[in-house]
Every structure is written in C-alpha cells, then in structure tokens.
Design a protein around this motif. Sequence first.
Motif, mmCIF file in Angstrom:
data_model
loop_
_atom_site.group_PDB
_atom_site.id
_atom_site.type_symbol
_atom_site.label_atom_id
_atom_site.label_comp_id
_atom_site.label_asym_id
_atom_site.label_seq_id
_atom_site.Cartn_x
_atom_site.Cartn_y
_atom_site.Cartn_z
ATOM 1 N N ALA A 1 -1.191 15.664 -7.832
ATOM 2 C CA ALA A 1 -2.333 15.191 -8.600
ATOM 3 C C ALA A 1 -2.035 14.048 -8.742
ATOM 4 N N ASP A 2 -0.967 12.984 -9.129
ATOM 5 C CA ASP A 2 -0.080 12.252 -9.315
ATOM 6 C C ASP A 2 0.246 11.327 -7.791
ATOM 7 N N LEU A 3 0.303 12.105 -6.691
ATOM 8 C CA LEU A 3 0.210 11.125 -5.375
ATOM 9 C C LEU A 3 -1.280 10.574 -4.407
ATOM 10 N N MET A 4 -2.086 11.434 -5.037
ATOM 11 C CA MET A 4 -2.987 11.522 -4.747
ATOM 12 C C MET A 4 -4.175 10.265 -5.632
ATOM 13 N N SER A 5 -4.053 9.894 -7.013
ATOM 14 C CA SER A 5 -4.105 9.450 -7.395
ATOM 15 C C SER A 5 -3.818 8.117 -7.166
ATOM 16 N N THR A 6 -2.666 8.117 -7.058
ATOM 17 C CA THR A 6 -1.240 6.675 -6.486
ATOM 18 C C THR A 6 -2.222 5.961 -5.206
ATOM 19 N N ARG B 1 -0.940 8.666 1.592
ATOM 20 C CA ARG B 1 -2.247 8.469 2.139
ATOM 21 C C ARG B 1 -2.271 9.068 3.568
ATOM 22 N N THR B 2 -2.215 9.411 4.380
ATOM 23 C CA THR B 2 -2.737 10.088 5.757
ATOM 24 C C THR B 2 -3.579 11.196 5.386
ATOM 25 N N ALA B 3 -3.180 12.372 3.744
ATOM 26 C CA ALA B 3 -3.701 13.830 3.769
ATOM 27 C C ALA B 3 -5.223 12.913 2.936
ATOM 28 N N ALA B 4 -5.147 12.459 1.627
ATOM 29 C CA ALA B 4 -6.043 11.359 1.873
ATOM 30 C C ALA B 4 -7.214 11.043 2.653
ATOM 31 N N ILE B 5 -6.543 10.523 3.836
ATOM 32 C CA ILE B 5 -7.808 9.643 4.212
ATOM 33 C C ILE B 5 -8.236 10.587 5.267
ATOM 34 N N ILE B 6 -7.342 12.098 5.811
ATOM 35 C CA ILE B 6 -8.409 13.369 6.409
ATOM 36 C C ILE B 6 -9.371 13.931 5.272
ATOM 37 N N ILE B 7 -8.372 14.227 4.419
ATOM 38 C CA ILE B 7 -9.667 14.962 3.686
ATOM 39 C C ILE B 7 -10.993 14.345 3.452
ATOM 40 N N GLY B 8 -10.744 12.817 2.833
ATOM 41 C CA GLY B 8 -12.098 12.208 2.545
ATOM 42 C C GLY B 8 -13.147 12.129 4.059
ATOM 43 N N LEU C 1 0.989 -0.877 0.469
ATOM 44 C CA LEU C 1 0.089 0.262 -0.180
ATOM 45 C C LEU C 1 1.236 1.094 -0.236
ATOM 46 N N LEU C 2 2.470 1.049 0.732
ATOM 47 C CA LEU C 2 3.274 2.525 1.007
ATOM 48 C C LEU C 2 4.426 2.000 -0.648
ATOM 49 N N ARG C 3 4.627 1.163 -0.826
ATOM 50 C CA ARG C 3 5.574 1.060 -1.984
ATOM 51 C C ARG C 3 4.845 1.528 -3.242
ATOM 52 N N PRO C 4 4.406 1.908 -3.795
ATOM 53 C CA PRO C 4 4.357 2.687 -5.624
ATOM 54 C C PRO C 4 4.005 3.863 -5.221
ATOM 55 N N VAL C 5 3.379 4.371 -3.772
ATOM 56 C CA VAL C 5 4.171 6.213 -3.716
ATOM 57 C C VAL C 5 5.629 6.126 -4.016
ATOM 58 N N ILE C 6 6.720 5.085 -3.269
ATOM 59 C CA ILE C 6 7.772 5.285 -2.863
ATOM 60 C C ILE C 6 8.409 5.364 -4.965
ATOM 61 N N ASP C 7 7.581 3.986 -5.044
ATOM 62 C CA ASP C 7 7.737 3.538 -7.049
ATOM 63 C C ASP C 7 7.879 5.539 -8.390
ATOM 64 N N ARG D 1 -4.997 6.271 -4.009
ATOM 65 C CA ARG D 1 -6.672 6.481 -4.887
ATOM 66 C C ARG D 1 -6.651 4.990 -4.713
ATOM 67 N N ASP D 2 -5.635 4.268 -5.974
ATOM 68 C CA ASP D 2 -5.244 2.988 -6.494
ATOM 69 C C ASP D 2 -4.629 2.052 -5.465
ATOM 70 N N ALA D 3 -4.153 2.419 -4.652
ATOM 71 C CA ALA D 3 -3.411 1.336 -4.163
ATOM 72 C C ALA D 3 -4.959 0.743 -3.034
ATOM 73 N N MET D 4 -4.987 2.558 -2.394
ATOM 74 C CA MET D 4 -6.280 1.759 -0.659
ATOM 75 C C MET D 4 -7.235 1.901 -1.291
ATOM 76 N N GLY D 5 -8.006 1.905 -2.481
ATOM 77 C CA GLY D 5 -9.402 2.165 -2.662
ATOM 78 C C GLY D 5 -10.344 0.768 -2.354
ATOM 79 N N PRO D 6 -9.937 -0.202 -3.297
ATOM 80 C CA PRO D 6 -10.183 -1.598 -2.136
ATOM 81 C C PRO D 6 -10.683 -1.628 -1.158
ATOM 82 N N SER D 7 -10.336 -1.343 -0.304
ATOM 83 C CA SER D 7 -10.177 -0.960 0.934
ATOM 84 C C SER D 7 -11.025 0.027 1.817
#
Length: 900
Positions: free
Chosen positions: A330-335, A287-294, A252-258, A337-343
């Motif tokens: 923009a790219d970070l938030m998309s990444t 991902r913390t920011a995405a969750i908080i904004i969400g 869930l975190l490595r895609p952002v690093i990559d 979303r793709d990693a965390m969206g299933p949960s």
Amino acid sequence: MQTHEIRKRFLDHFVKAGHTEVPSASVILDDPNLLFVNAGMVQFVPFFLGARTAPWDRATSVQKCIRTPDIDEVGITTRHNTFFQMAGNFSFGDYFKKGAIEFAWTLLTNPTDQGGYGFDPERLWATVYLDDDEAIELWQEVAGLPAERIQRRGMADNYWSMGIPGPCGPSSEIYYDRGPDYGVDGGPEANEDRYIEIWNLVFMQNERGEGTSKEDFEILGPLPRKNIDTGMGIERVACLLQDVDNVYETDLLRPVIDLMAARAPRGYGQGNHDDDVRYRIIADHSRTAAIIIGDGVSPGNEGRGYVLRRLLRRIIRAAKLLGIDGAVMADLMSTVRDAMGPSYPELVSDFERIQRIAVAEETAFTRTLASGSRLFADAADATRASGATVLSGADAFTLHDTYGFPIELTLEMASEAGLSVDEEGFRGLMAEQRQRAKADAAARKHAHADLSAYRELVDAGPTEFTGFDELSSDARILGIFVDGRRVPVVSHSAGGDAPPADRIELVLDRTPLYAESGGQISDVGSIVGTGASATAKAAVTDVQKIAKTLFVHRVTVESGEFVEGDTVTAAVDPKWRHGATQGHSGTHMVHAALRQVLGPNAVQAGSLNRPGYLRFDFNWQGALTDAQKADIEEVTNEAVEADFAVHTFHTELDKAKAMGAMALFGENYPDEVRVVEIGGPFSLELCGGTHVRNSAQIGPVTILGESSVGSGVRRVEAYVGLDSFRHLAKERALMAGLASSLKVPSEEVPARVANLVERLRAAEKELDRVRLANARAAAANAAAGAELVGKVRLVAQRMAGGISGADLRSLVGDVRGKLGSDPGVVALIAEGDGGSVPYVVAVNAGAQDLGLNANDLVKALGAAVGGRGGGKADLAQGSGSDASGIDAALAAVRAEVGRS
C-alpha cells in the motif's frame, strides 16, 4: 533537473520544430508479437511500413515502455529498468539523417536557459553502423565531432529492429562520457559503464523478416519511404543531469528506496551489494507494476498477468530479505503515485483500483510464503537428521517451483538454520526448466498456477501410482476441485450446468493413470463410483502432477455425483496406453540410434511422445544429412526387429550413472531411481514412464523429418506402430498416383518432377516478361492518348491483371516522362495477385503548381477499392481489396483533377 522537466524540455523542443505531440500509447497494444510495448516507435509501426498514412509528417512522444526478458538482472546492473520512458522524435518521409542529428545535438548541448540540457559537447561520443559513411560525415559537419569520438560498430549494436519482423535500419547512438571514475577511456567500444548511451537515432529504411538474434535476420527490402525513429532514455538522462551514480537514485525512483530504508534494519548504499540490489528491485518493480495495473492488467498465471504477478512477488520477497516485517504494498503504490503522477495522471485518478489489486496479491503471496516456510523447515530437519549440512538443490528447486521462493530467500533461511545450499544443483535444475519451457511451453500446465488450494493434499503425501502393474485400481477420492477451489461434491447436470471438463479435477489416493511428465503425455481413461455412488462416472481427459507428487485427474462428469471420501475405480483406456508405451519406448530407441549414428555429443534437450507419435530434441549444430536420417531410421528399426526385452529395475542414483544410464531431460531424481533397459547396452535410461515389454511391440518407426527449434537444437519427429504403417501406406499411394500420372516408374518420379518444376519456373518468368512488356506498350499508348481535363493531361487507366505495385511504379514513371512539361497526372490501377488491387499516382511539377497532390489523389483511389496508401506530393501508392470498385476509383481521380 527533475525528470518531469526533462520530459517537458524534450517535448517542447520538438513541438517548436514542427512536430506534433502524440500521447503515450498503453503498454498493451493489440499486437500478437508483443507482450508489452517495448519501444517508443511501436504505435507508429503501421506508418513506417506504409500500411497506413501518418496524419503528420513529424511527431514526438514520451512512450511508456516495458522490457522484461532479463528481469532477474534488474538491480544488478545500474542502468536497466523493466519500465522506462522513451522520448522520441519521428519523421515519416520528411527529414532524414541530417535533421535527426541536428535536432538531437541542439537539444543535448544548448544551454539550459535556451531550453536545452546543457551537456558539455566535449563529453559526447557517437557510434554509427559499420558502413554508414554518410552518418560520420554528418556528425562532423553538423556537430563538429572529431573523428576520434565517432566509432563504427556492428549489427548487434548499431542496426535496430524490434526483434520481430517489421521496420528496421542502421542507427547512430549518442554516448556521454562520465569520466575516469567510471572506467577506462576508449569510447563506448571500451566501456559502456563509463560511456553511457543516452540516445539512439534509427534511420528507418528497411523491412526485416524472421530471425533468431539481433544479427540473424533477412532484410526483405526497403520501406516505402525513409523515416526517422529516435529514442532518448529519460531515466538515463536524469541520472546524468541529477549527478547520481545510477538510475535508481533519480528523483522518480529514490523516494521508494528511501521509504524502504526507513523501515529496514539495514540501509541503502552501506556497502552491502545484495541489499542494494533488493532496494533497486523494489523501486523498479513497484512503478512497473503500477503502470501495468493502470493499463488494465491483473495478476494471473499466464501472459501479461503472470509477468505482473512475478513483479509483485519479487517486491515482497526483496522486502522480506531486507528484514522488513509487515505489509509494504500500500505504501509503495502511494509513493509511486506521488512520484509519477505529474507525468501520468491516470495513476492518480485510478489509484484506488491499482492499490487494491497490488495489496490483494501481497496478501495472497504472504500466505504462500508461510506454507513454503513450513516445507523448508521439514527439508532442513531432514537434512540435519541425515548428518548433512547442505540443503539439496532439488529441495531448493521445489521451494522455488512450487512455492515461488527465490534462491536468495532459501539461502538466507538456510544460513539462519546453520545450513548451506547446493546452489550449483539448484541452478542446473533451473536451467533445465528454462530449456524445457522453451522446447515445449505447453508441457507444464501447472507451471504458473496458484496451487494454494492443494497444499493440504500435497503435505499429506504422494499419490500411489499403480499403473506399472495394472490398468484398473480401486481408490478413494481425497479431494475435488472446480476452478482451483476445493468443493465437497461435484455432479453431472442433465440441464447442462455442470462446469466444463477442464475445470473439474479429482485427486485420488492411488491411480493407474500416468500423469504427464518426462515428455510422456498423460493417460486417458475413466473413474467410476462403487457401492452407494455406483451411478457416478467421469471421463479422464488429462492427468497432471502438482508439486511432483500429487496426481490431479481432469475429468468430465458424465453421470451421477462424486463426493469427497467416496471409493471409486480408476481405469486406463487400454488402447491409449498401448499407443503411449509404443511412443515412449520408441523415443528411447530413437535416442539410442541418434547417439550411435552421431556420437555422444547428440545430447538430449527435450522430448514429447503420445500414442503413435514421438519427437526428440537434441543439441547439435547444423541440419542432418539425408544419409544420417536414413541411418537413424534403420538403426532404430533394426533394434525393433531384434525384439529386445525391456527390463526395469530400481537402484541408487550413483550406481545407475556408473552403469551409463542416460538421464532424461528435465527430470529430478531421488537417491533411488528407476532404470529402463532395452537390449542391454543399446538403451539404458533413467525413466519413470510406461513402456512396452519387448521392442517388437513398438512396431515400425518412420522418421518424418528433422528441423531446427533454436540455436544449436535440432528436432526429430517420427510415427510409430499403426500410425507409422498408415503414413507409409499413404506415401506409397501418393507415389503410385504420381507415377501413373507422369507415366514413369516410381523410381523416376523425383527426376521427372524436378524437370517439370524447372520448366514451370521458366514459363512463369517468360509470362512475367511478356506481361510487363504488354503493360509498357499499353502505358505508352495511354500517354499518347492522354485526356485533357481542364488544364491537366490525365492518364487514368486500368492495367492488365497480375501487375504488381512495383511494376506500376515503374510504369507510372515512364508515362509521366512522356507527358512532357505540361501539367500531367498519371493514375494506374490493376487487379494484382491474391485479390489485391495495387494502385499508383504520379503528379508532375506543372500539375502540382495547380494544387494537385499525389497523396490526396491516391486516397480518392483507395476509398473506392477499400484500400489505404500514401506518399509524397509527386508520387503516392497504395493497395486495396475490392476490384469491383476500380472503375469508380478512376472516376474519382478524374473528378478530383477536374476540380483543379
């Protein structure tokens, strides 16, 4: 095993074991104690405390959690996240220690083809609370753990609470041994990098009170029933099951690093620790920011909004330090979303808003970085021009405090400019800022504000302060601001449409009004127009500094209009200034007296003074004695009576320190400083505030009290001048009144009051004893006269007032015992203290066989008196607030029993 599969297996395991799956709560709950939900059990707190009855006996969830106290450490350690998923199972008065251990052990060690995680049981360890022998026996019995893989630990490690008043209890933690490559052996006590905690089983059985640390709080008593609260860290388990070194390298975190590594000139995991930390910061905070904004938070300047803003800005800083040019959000938030969206499908459905907010903050902060870079260039040029090669800690702190520059960015820019940075000086100033914020969070009104609108005026130069020599000054309006936006004109509206007073600000080229700093609150006064704008008048309610140089006057426009460029007259309220100087000079006197009485170890830790009042914080272990407080007050007032002259002069900082001048808390000093001397060696301090001319003008100083404001920090408060006189006059009148009422001389009042208090306590104890004895007698009579309702012997009775819930529980047990083996129900209710209406219901085995349940009956009671409660089938209790419904409540119980 992917993280989504780890989540699913956890929930499936407990649902199959009879647990109800409860969705994650928002990270924002209506709890004044918590900024964010920080534990899996937070949404269940009312059930643990007994304030509400849980709709299930056992539950399971995977809760979104956020913890930000150590945000600056993220990425440095490899097992902590600001956002994490806490998987938990909960029992509300159902199973306890044995069940919790069985459920955890089977899930961890069962093979993957049987729904488990397949951990090798030989690599698992357990820790227990110091005296929890029962837990040790259960680990050996249930899991077969040998004694050498079970360790006892103290309160800091194995006694759990949320860090605030609420439920708590001893815990047992499960650790996984990652092997000798990660450190020395010896279990969790020896090395928590090798032995990584994956699950914490909390045996929730007590309620805690206030405290200052993990080990310093009062146990208020047992909870209404014993509960289980566990927390398994999804990210840590994923780290182990995916065989990666740290949580940042999981799926869930490595895609952002990559993503970032593909854009940065330097990759991840190439031996550069600082770069690796930056990659982890970006991954974690994104991902913390995405969750908080969400969950509904937008960037702001305080509270949750400020935490979010800080996270987003740290991402941008880290990306720039990695050498990444251009926008990344923009790219970070998309990444994410793709990693965390299933949960977390809300990240998908609400993605447009989440991304828009994050990108807007990035755009705004990029402009701020550009402004800060110009300030850095000026500071670097000045450093080189002076022949130095080290950028001062004060300059680095200004970049951080005003422009949000992290020290890492300043270090890199300095290196590129051929300079180094006084990191020690910077960190010292940062430490002072943190202490200042803790001592008085309200003292820095612009601490987290967006100051970009003021940049032009900040860059133009400092405001000239004229208030040391005059109380009225002619000036010119340099800028007008409403809601932080610069406007050309502001006017009074007779129709009431003018902006509120705290939203209008005037910036002048010169002013006699003191701006809040150094513990002294700002002056109040007026600003009036001259010439063509003579009808304009505004009341000054506050003055603050921006970037430590620009004075900003917060005003209420009372008439006319102010236009940028107008000439005006700014004036200080003379009565206010007189009181303010008394308070500030009084602070210096108390500081000197403290050091004279206690010695040089009484080091200042903060101060606040306003007209007629002062407070002074200082480092000291333990409360002051009455004799010490009296000595401090006497030394202070002797110095006041001595009528010392107050001198001020400017000198070089080094010379002032060599003279023994004390530096006021939290102040940053230039090479030339202002020194305030009162009575020669009695008081000598660096200070930019306003003062009396002679110490006698302070007037009497009355120490109000002394208290703790944190570990090793004490606070003295005092009145000065007329406020001190009025306080003493009130105290004298109070003492005279007491002496008259008690018919004793004033000096005998304390002894007489102490005697009366002791007698009152004895009388209250005797009254409680008599009340309980009468209640027991009444309960015994009630048992003898139990009414027969169907096949059930029923005692449903209102008890005398003043009986507590604990007393009712005891009485119910007595009455139930007297009913014998026949089916019996006991329901007792009373008017308690403070308007409460406690009630308890007990049902014996015979009545339970007929289908009666105490938990159901107590709800019938509670409905009539506006209460809630719960318990088990044989005993339940609750408390209401409407005593007028007591008779109806008892009737409801009779009706319920009659239906059996």
